[in-house]
Scaffold this motif. Structure first.
Motif, mmCIF file in Angstrom:
data_model
loop_
_atom_site.group_PDB
_atom_site.id
_atom_site.type_symbol
_atom_site.label_atom_id
_atom_site.label_comp_id
_atom_site.label_asym_id
_atom_site.label_seq_id
_atom_site.Cartn_x
_atom_site.Cartn_y
_atom_site.Cartn_z
ATOM 1 N N GLY A 65 0.822 -1.205 0.000
ATOM 2 C CA GLY A 65 0.000 0.000 0.000
ATOM 3 C C GLY A 65 0.850 1.246 0.000
ATOM 4 N N GLY A 66 2.028 1.171 -0.590
ATOM 5 C CA GLY A 66 2.980 2.282 -0.587
ATOM 6 C C GLY A 66 2.826 3.219 -1.757
ATOM 7 N N ILE A 67 3.831 4.082 -1.916
ATOM 8 C CA ILE A 67 3.870 5.034 -3.026
ATOM 9 C C ILE A 67 5.091 4.724 -3.869
ATOM 10 C CG2 ILE A 67 3.957 7.465 -3.714
ATOM 11 C CD1 ILE A 67 2.921 8.220 -0.958
ATOM 12 N N ILE A 68 4.889 4.523 -5.164
ATOM 13 C CA ILE A 68 5.998 4.279 -6.071
ATOM 14 C C ILE A 68 6.161 5.464 -7.005
ATOM 15 C CG2 ILE A 68 4.484 2.908 -7.601
ATOM 16 C CD1 ILE A 68 7.027 1.409 -8.497
ATOM 17 N N PHE A 69 7.390 5.940 -7.148
ATOM 18 C CA PHE A 69 7.725 7.051 -8.032
ATOM 19 C C PHE A 69 8.464 6.500 -9.252
ATOM 20 C CE2 PHE A 69 7.226 8.955 -3.903
ATOM 21 C CZ PHE A 69 6.685 10.211 -4.144
ATOM 22 N N VAL A 70 7.949 6.805 -10.436
ATOM 23 C CA VAL A 70 8.558 6.321 -11.676
ATOM 24 C C VAL A 70 8.755 7.503 -12.616
ATOM 25 C CG1 VAL A 70 8.404 4.710 -13.600
ATOM 26 C CG2 VAL A 70 7.340 4.128 -11.405
ATOM 27 N N ASP A 71 9.967 7.675 -13.093
ATOM 28 C CA ASP A 71 10.276 8.739 -14.047
ATOM 29 C C ASP A 71 10.238 8.174 -15.458
ATOM 30 O OD1 ASP A 71 10.959 11.294 -14.869
ATOM 31 O OD2 ASP A 71 13.107 10.958 -14.679
ATOM 32 N N GLU A 72 9.532 8.863 -16.361
ATOM 33 C CA GLU A 72 9.413 8.435 -17.754
ATOM 34 C C GLU A 72 8.914 6.991 -17.838
ATOM 35 O OE1 GLU A 72 12.927 9.238 -20.012
ATOM 36 O OE2 GLU A 72 13.183 11.240 -19.160
ATOM 37 N N LEU A 73 7.698 6.780 -17.404
ATOM 38 C CA LEU A 73 7.103 5.444 -17.366
ATOM 39 C C LEU A 73 7.140 4.754 -18.725
ATOM 40 C CD1 LEU A 73 5.539 3.300 -15.738
ATOM 41 C CD2 LEU A 73 3.432 4.525 -16.289
ATOM 42 N N GLU A 74 7.052 5.550 -19.775
ATOM 43 C CA GLU A 74 6.999 4.968 -21.121
ATOM 44 C C GLU A 74 8.365 4.548 -21.654
ATOM 45 O OE1 GLU A 74 8.160 9.204 -21.831
ATOM 46 O OE2 GLU A 74 6.911 8.096 -20.414
ATOM 47 N N ASN A 75 9.427 4.835 -20.910
ATOM 48 C CA ASN A 75 10.787 4.596 -21.377
ATOM 49 C C ASN A 75 11.021 3.120 -21.702
ATOM 50 O OD1 ASN A 75 13.439 5.055 -22.030
ATOM 51 N ND2 ASN A 75 14.128 5.462 -19.947
ATOM 52 N N HIS A 76 11.235 2.815 -22.965
ATOM 53 C CA HIS A 76 11.525 1.466 -23.482
ATOM 54 C C HIS A 76 10.294 0.549 -23.538
ATOM 55 C CE1 HIS A 76 15.882 1.987 -23.653
ATOM 56 N NE2 HIS A 76 15.810 2.538 -22.452
ATOM 57 N N ASN A 131 -4.804 -2.741 -1.493
ATOM 58 C CA ASN A 131 -4.170 -2.060 -0.363
ATOM 59 C C ASN A 131 -4.020 -0.560 -0.590
ATOM 60 O OD1 ASN A 131 -3.706 -4.452 1.253
ATOM 61 N ND2 ASN A 131 -2.151 -5.013 -0.263
ATOM 62 N N ARG A 132 -4.627 -0.075 -1.670
ATOM 63 C CA ARG A 132 -4.682 1.354 -1.982
ATOM 64 C C ARG A 132 -3.292 1.971 -2.112
ATOM 65 N NH1 ARG A 132 -8.820 0.339 -4.077
ATOM 66 N NH2 ARG A 132 -9.535 2.491 -4.197
ATOM 67 N N ALA A 133 -2.471 1.358 -2.945
ATOM 68 C CA ALA A 133 -1.144 1.899 -3.265
ATOM 69 C C ALA A 133 -1.284 3.070 -4.222
ATOM 70 C CB ALA A 133 -0.271 0.806 -3.864
ATOM 71 N N THR A 134 -0.212 3.826 -4.363
ATOM 72 C CA THR A 134 -0.233 5.026 -5.201
ATOM 73 C C THR A 134 0.915 5.008 -6.200
ATOM 74 O OG1 THR A 134 -1.151 6.290 -3.351
ATOM 75 C CG2 THR A 134 -0.250 7.555 -5.190
ATOM 76 N N LEU A 135 0.609 5.315 -7.446
ATOM 77 C CA LEU A 135 1.615 5.451 -8.498
ATOM 78 C C LEU A 135 1.732 6.920 -8.873
ATOM 79 C CD1 LEU A 135 3.478 4.480 -10.834
ATOM 80 C CD2 LEU A 135 1.399 4.141 -12.204
ATOM 81 N N ILE A 136 2.936 7.465 -8.759
ATOM 82 C CA ILE A 136 3.221 8.837 -9.192
ATOM 83 C C ILE A 136 4.303 8.740 -10.261
ATOM 84 C CG2 ILE A 136 4.013 11.132 -8.499
ATOM 85 C CD1 ILE A 136 3.083 10.523 -5.669
ATOM 86 N N PHE A 137 3.978 9.150 -11.478
ATOM 87 C CA PHE A 137 4.935 8.988 -12.569
ATOM 88 C C PHE A 137 4.952 10.199 -13.489
ATOM 89 C CE2 PHE A 137 0.968 7.607 -14.435
ATOM 90 C CZ PHE A 137 1.052 7.942 -15.776
ATOM 91 N N SER A 138 6.069 10.337 -14.172
ATOM 92 C CA SER A 138 6.184 11.376 -15.202
ATOM 93 C C SER A 138 6.171 10.713 -16.571
ATOM 94 C CB SER A 138 7.474 12.182 -15.024
ATOM 95 O OG SER A 138 8.607 11.386 -15.347
ATOM 96 N N THR A 139 5.827 11.494 -17.586
ATOM 97 C CA THR A 139 5.798 10.950 -18.943
ATOM 98 C C THR A 139 5.913 12.067 -19.976
ATOM 99 O OG1 THR A 139 4.531 9.591 -20.513
ATOM 100 C CG2 THR A 139 3.270 11.023 -19.060
ATOM 101 N N HIS A 140 6.495 11.713 -21.120
ATOM 102 C CA HIS A 140 6.447 12.594 -22.297
ATOM 103 C C HIS A 140 5.328 12.152 -23.234
ATOM 104 C CE1 HIS A 140 10.798 12.788 -21.116
ATOM 105 N NE2 HIS A 140 10.576 14.054 -21.317
ATOM 106 N N TYR A 141 4.784 10.986 -22.956
ATOM 107 C CA TYR A 141 3.836 10.316 -23.843
ATOM 108 C C TYR A 141 2.435 10.856 -23.554
ATOM 109 C CZ TYR A 141 2.362 6.212 -26.609
ATOM 110 O OH TYR A 141 1.855 5.377 -27.573
ATOM 111 N N HIS A 142 2.096 12.010 -24.154
ATOM 112 C CA HIS A 142 0.838 12.661 -23.816
ATOM 113 C C HIS A 142 -0.392 11.885 -24.277
ATOM 114 C CE1 HIS A 142 2.480 14.463 -27.560
ATOM 115 N NE2 HIS A 142 1.274 14.207 -28.002
ATOM 116 N N GLU A 143 -0.209 10.897 -25.162
ATOM 117 C CA GLU A 143 -1.347 10.063 -25.550
ATOM 118 C C GLU A 143 -1.883 9.271 -24.353
ATOM 119 O OE1 GLU A 143 1.435 10.291 -27.169
ATOM 120 O OE2 GLU A 143 1.070 10.667 -29.287
ATOM 121 N N LEU A 144 -1.031 9.050 -23.358
ATOM 122 C CA LEU A 144 -1.464 8.330 -22.165
ATOM 123 C C LEU A 144 -2.545 9.079 -21.401
ATOM 124 C CD1 LEU A 144 1.865 6.996 -20.570
ATOM 125 C CD2 LEU A 144 0.023 5.645 -21.567
ATOM 126 N N LEU A 145 -2.593 10.389 -21.571
ATOM 127 C CA LEU A 145 -3.559 11.194 -20.835
ATOM 128 C C LEU A 145 -4.990 10.799 -21.164
ATOM 129 C CD1 LEU A 145 -1.929 14.745 -21.111
ATOM 130 C CD2 LEU A 145 -1.571 12.976 -19.393
#
Length: 412
Positions: free
Chosen positions: A297-308, A329-343
């Motif tokens: 139930g933690g928080i995961i930080f991912v930079d450039e999720l779309e990378n590769h 367990n209500r975990a949280t994903l915080i990520f950055s992306t350049h892939y604006h189609e994901l929005l």
């Protein structure tokens, strides 16, 4: 129920949940930059399963993405948020967190962080960091912690309003013994965690793997399902720990493909990576971290999720956190992306933050804009309706002109 039965009831440990952070006087950020997981849009029947209700009108998103052009500060924001949470949740110093590279300049920097305790308490931690000048080392100049009771009838504005509340802990008013023991780069928030016996959210920083190709997995055998999802030709992959004569731990990689009889073994990743794509290696590592976050139930930080990764793989990782049947367990994903189609795959506007950079880094929540709901989010980003989200046309023309010039010169 008898007294004996009552004594055997296990007391539930209260949980501490991150709500919001505010950064002031940082030389790279627009003053007062804010990032919040609290719902910033109406909670509807269609999307409420993607949120977590902490109490009353207090809802938090289980997903947040930061999207923007290159060099607009996405990674810097991720590292700063992850750094302050690691500092407050764990018995670590500034140098042991990602804050060590995020605190820059000569002036004091103030970071205010808000939390909710499941024992119906709200907290505001207010830290002022300063450069000590002598060895350019950053220390905590002051820290105040505020606490108030949460009431279910609170409006959204009232939840984080600490007006008139006096601090329950003030670093500068500690007794002589405590002040002597406390290091200048350690937070006093650990006192709150210990006193209330809070279970804090596990902070998982996958950011370090953005530009590093490596395999890290919590168990010796990588699940067949993730291997087949990333590369159907792989039969199995095992990462076993061994000790050499000196007692040092070494990794043994055992890899086998379906169309080969022999097993590939190696004690160094530099060898095994010749047989695996970057996407497969990164996918295995990311999947392991995602599972860890979902289990705790933690928080995961991912930079450039779309990378590769292709779109389908990225979408699958996002869906884990928005699906209540998976994210139990209500975990949280915080990520950055350049892939604006994901929005366009993200239903709620309060799950999207947009970075812009003129003189300083700015952060705008999509739900705070007046963009119509029937507009595709990717088109809003591409068309620059919000300003600062698409490359400037003049820059494009200048680059095209320069490229043409270089090509022509080459053929003279």
């Amino acid at each position: 129920m008898t007294n004996r039965e009552t004594r055997h009831i296990k007391k539930i440990q209260p949980k501490l949940t991150f709500l919001k952070v505010k950064i002031e006087n940082h030389p790279l950020f627009k003053d007062g930059l804010e990032f919040s997981l609290m719902s910033g849009a109406r909670v509807t029947a269609r999307t409420k399963d993607q949120l977590t209700n902490l109490s009353g009108k207090l809802w938090v998103t289980n997903l947040a993405t930061i999207v923007g052009k290159n060099a607009t500060g996405k990674t810097t924001i991720l590292n700063t948020i992850a750094g302050i949470l690691t500092l407050l949740f764990y018995d670590l110093s500034i140098e042991q967190t990602s804050l060590k590279n995020m605190l820059i300049g000569n002036n004091p920097i103030k970071i205010t962080t808000f939390f909710y305790g499941s024992n119906e308490k709200l907290y505001k931690d207010e830290i002022v960091f300063k450069n000590n000048g002598a060895d350019k080392k950053w220390i905590i100049d002051s820290e105040k912690i505020y606490q108030k009771e949460f009431k279910p009838q609170f409006t959204k504005k009232q939840i984080l309003d600490f007006t008139g509340i006096k601090p329950i802990l003030d670093r500068k008013e500690l007794d002589e013994v405590a002040a002597t023991i406390l290091a200048t780069n350690d937070s006093i928030f650990r006192v709150i965690i210990a006193k209330e016996n809070y279970k804090t959210q596990t902070i998982i920083e996958n950011i370090i793997f953005t530009n590093v190709n490596a395999i890290y997995y919590g168990e010796s055998t990588v699940p067949t399902e993730i291997l087949r999802f990333l590369d159907p030709t792989i039969d199995y992959l095992k990462v076993e720990q061994q000790r050499d004569e000196a007692g040092a731990i070494k990794l043994l990689y055992r890899l086998k493909f379906k169309n080969r009889d022999e097993e590939i073994t190696a004690t160094g990743f530099d060898v095994i990576q010749r047989f695996l794509s970057s996407g497969t290696s990164k996918g295995i590592t990311l999947y392991g971290n995602v599972v860890s976050a979902l289990k705790s139930g933690g928080i995961i930080f991912v930079d450039e999720l779309e990378n590769h990764f292709n779109h389908a793989i990225v979408r699958s990782f996002i869906e884990y956190f928005s699906d209540p049947k998976v994210n139990v367990n209500r975990a949280t994903l915080i990520f950055s992306t350049h892939y604006h189609e994901l929005l366009d795959d993200i239903n709620r506007g309060d799950e999207i933050y947009i970075t812009k950079r003129k003189d300083k880094i700015e952060l705008q929540r999509y739900s705070s804009t007046d963009i119509r709901n029937d507009y595709k989010k990717s088109e809003v980003f591409e068309s620059d309706l919000l300003g600062g989200t698409a490359p400037e046309y003049e820059s494009y023309l200048r680059l095209k002109k320069q490229t043409k010039k270089v090509v022509e010169d080459k053929h003279e």
